[in-house]
Scaffold this active site. Structure first.
Site: not given
Length: 763
Positions: A311, A716
């Site tokens: 990621r 997030e």
């Protein structure tokens, strides 16, 4: 209308009163036992002897277990089966559990655990990124590479070029509730586990494996956590497995909780990164070629490090169209805590790298960094031709152009930047800095099969609704949002919906509450279940009134059918007495996603969430002391399910992100001991560290993708808004000289003072 409106957190009053029940508050039977780990005192070596006589003789001790005493599998890894519950022969970090004490009280277990005499054949530990590189210590055979275009050729032809290295520190989760677990043995060898975990199904799986039982013999319940931030996605496995094994052996309930020191010493952190970059660009700051090398310090076991590092690569572009780019990722194995998930899951580290590049380009060209950022943005959503990411995904929903324009206006960015420059000209000691940074964050699990959720909904004959789903509540308000979805579906007040604990016995095979997907996945699963029940009631009433089921409406606590109106409770009771099923399961799988992580190609994300922040700071150039004076944030939540809860997430995410990059510093000594293992030595932001002026607004749009009532994830993405605080500090330091300040993260007062001194020495 129960969605798109602000509703209070379901446990808000309980939080304020101190009556919200966590694992440690669950009443335990009088015969309950308490557990503690005995941990390694070195970072690497072979265990040559374990003298446990003094431990066993300690007051209150019932039993002491080593790896050889475990009945079945000795593993608590979420991934590679490489993380033993108790060390077998070798130790790999200072703090690794070696033996387990079972005693009559928490204090007795902890005191006894410290009385073991351990001897080792000590080996030289690999503690740093440099150590791991020198030893070629990795979790994959070699680095992973994602690329687009021809970065080398583009760099050779670039008008301007620069290279640099950035160090990014890790971060302790510091959830208010530490890790805790309670296992209660049942008849027939079954086990109930109360866990403080973001991933009940994984706990169920690991406990069943450790007990030698099928998963249907283990039921895991999670009512709430006092914070998680990713630290409870996999790191709670050890406590739950230990409690379950001890409960099976003794036939008595077993409980375990880490004290804060134990928690910080034993558990993993956000991954520390080093990023090197080689960038070519033109006179306008437009990037022509870029090579990133990302070095992730993963720790001793694999845990979730591979997807975290993936990621970081996937967010190395952030909001910028990189035509010729190569991103190389090194996943390095060290003798430190096994680093794990943390809010953003590698995305923040990737974004920090590209945002640093943007600032350094702007400094080299003497431009406003915002101008350079805007020159590199992806094409807007309205553009006919769409740009693609370095991993081949079309960016079809890019909305940062109008968002930035609005934020520049509402924050008075340009005038404030001029005032900061004028201030710095007049003041030799106190310097101001300002930065505006964007966020483009992909929403979905990159492990595709995790993008699924289930739900169970009961409607009782009095019209009350019982709701269960696979998501876990860790303070973020997920339960409230999903209850709003159910209330809206049935057209009833929120008070009619009972929120119940997450339970693997009710909803199976759940994914972790992570990847910002809690509301997206579970909201859609709950809506599917509610729509199923509502459809049955509609068909029944349509038959009674000789009308089309599509003409039956559920609104404002009433059901409207063929010109008649009745309370929802009456409609439900009628359906019940006519033997209509009022219970349903719901299931949702995120559509359109396909990802090949080895090739680095595909569509790993369903959509992107966007945001931007302007932060203004002041620093004392002699001491490095600093303050955030003001933050202005504009964030994209789509069509928000609950604006107040979303604003709370944005505020908290920003402060946590700013804390990571400006003050939270993890320090290990040369033996591998974590020195910052308590609130006295590890500093997180407190109320006084929040900006004095803190303006947060939601972008007034809706999700172009078909999510739950067109909302967007908000867990997030806001954390990365805190990058603007770090770059504002860098902007302030830059006023001390002509060179770029090279401010690593976290930008502690010491680093700021030293950077200022270096720049002044160069003048």
């Amino acid at each position: 209308m129960s969605v798109h409106v602000s509703k209070p957190h379901d446990a808000g009053p309980l939080h304020v009163q101190g009556t919200a029940r966590y694992v440690d508050d669950i009443p335990t039977p009088a015969n309950a036992l308490h557990l503690a780990f005995g941990i390694s005192t070195i970072a690497r070596g072979k265990i040559t002897s374990i003298e446990l006589d003094a431990v066993r003789a300690s007051e209150g001790v019932i039993a002491v277990l080593t790896a050889e005493d475990l009945p079945h599998d000795n593993d608590v890894s979420p991934s590679a089966h490489d993380e033993p519950l108790l060390a077998k022969g070798a130790v790999h970090y200072l703090g690794q559990p070696i033996f387990l004490v079972i005693a009559t009280s928490h204090l007795a277990a902890r005191q006894a655990a410290r009385r073991c005499e351990l001897t080792y054949a000590e080996e030289t530990p690999l503690l740093s990124i440099d150590d791991a590189l020198a030893a070629d210590s990795r979790f994959e055979d070699g680095p992973r590479i994602y690329s687009k275009g021809d970065a080398e050729t583009a760099l050779e032809a670039a008008e301007h070029r620069l290279k640099n290295t950035l160090e990014i520190g890790g971060q302790e989760h510091f959830y208010l509730e530490g890790h805790a677990a309670l296992a209660i043995p049942q008849e027939g060898g079954d086990m109930i586990v109360h866990a403080s975990s973001q991933h009940p199904t994984e706990i169920q799986h690991k406990v069943a494996e450790a007990l030698g039982r099928p998963m249907n013999a283990v039921r895991v319940e999670v009512r709430r956590m006092g914070g998680g931030f990713g630290g409870k996605e996999s790191q709670g496995n050890a406590l739950c497995v230990a409690c379950a094994v001890a409960a099976q052996m003794t036939g008595r309930p077993c409980k375990m909780r880490y004290d804060r020191d134990d928690d910080m010493i034993i558990t993993g952190k956000r991954h520390e990164f080093r990023i090197t970059y080689d960038v070519g660009f033109d006179a306008d700051g437009r990037i022509s070629g870029l090579i990133f090398d990302q070095f992730a310090r993963c720790g001793w076991a694999q845990d979730l490090s591979l997807p975290v590092a993936d990621r970081a690569m996937l967010h190395a572009d952030n909001a910028y169209n990189l035509t010729d780019v190569r991103i190389t990722s090194h996943r390095l194995k060290t003798n430190t805590q096994s680093n794990t998930a943390f809010r953003g899951f590698g995305g923040p580290q990737g974004m920090v790298g590209i945002e640093r590049v943007m600032d350094e380009i702007a400094h080299a060209l003497g431009k406003d960094p915002l101008e350079v950022r805007q020159a590199n943005f992806y094409a807007p959503a309205s553009a006919a031709k769409k740009d693609t990411t370095p991993y081949g995904m079309e960016v079809t929903d890019f909305i940062l152009h109008p968002m930035i324009d609005r934020l520049v206006e509402t924050s008075d960015y340009h005038a404030r930047r001029k005032r900061a420059l004028a201030w710095n000209d007049r003041n030799p000691v106190l310097k101001r800095g300002i930065a505006l940074t964007p966020v483009k964050f992909g929403i979905s699990f990159t492990l595709t099969h995790l993008n699924q959720a289930g739900a169970l909904v009961h409607v009782y004959q009095d019209g009350s609704i019982h709701l269960n789903h696979g998501g876990t509540e860790m303070g973020q308000g997920l339960f409230t949002k999903v209850a709003q979805v159910a209330a809206h579906a049935f057209g009833v007040p929120l008070e009619a919906v009972k929120i119940t604990a997450t339970d693997t016995g009710k909803v199976p095979n759940t994914s972790a509450t992570a990847a910002s997907s809690g509301s997206d996945l579970n909201g859609m699963a709950v809506k599917a279940a509610c729509d199923e029940i509502k459809g049955r009631i509609s068909e029944f009433l349509a038959g009674q009134y000789q009308t089309n089921p599509a003409r039956v409406r559920f609104e404002d606590g009433q059901v409207f059918v063929a010109g008649d109106v009745m309370p929802f409770s009456k409609a439900v009771d009628l359906a019940y007495t006519h033997r209509v099923s009022l219970s349903a399961t719901g299931f949702y799988a995120t559509p359109q996603i396909s990802w090949d992580r080895i090739r680095g190609q595909g569509r790993p994300f369903f959509y992107f969430a966007y945001g931007a922040a302007v932060t203004e700071v002041v620093i004392d150039t002699l001491t490095g002391e600093n303050r955030i004076l003001r933050a202005d944030i504009l964030h994209d939540c789509g069509k928000s399910l609950n604006p107040d809860l979303d604003i709370g997430q944005i505020e908290g995410g920003y402060v946590q992100g700013a804390g990571w990059l400006t003050m939270e510093e993890l320090v290990w000594n040369d033996k591998g001991a974590l020195m910052t293992h308590a609130p006295s030595t590890y500093k997180i932001p407190c109320a006084s560290d929040a900006p004095e002026v803190f303006n947060v607004a939601l972008w007034d749009g809706e999700n172009a993708s078909e999510t739950i009532y067109r909302s967007k994830a908000v867990g997030e993405p806001p954390l990365m808004l805190g990058i603007s605080a770090w770059l504002a500090l860098s902007d302030a330091v830059a006023s001390c000289g002509d060179a770029y300040p090279d401010l690593d993260a976290p930008a502690t007062p010491e680093r700021i003072a030293m950077a200022c001194a270096r720049l002044r020495a160069d003048v």
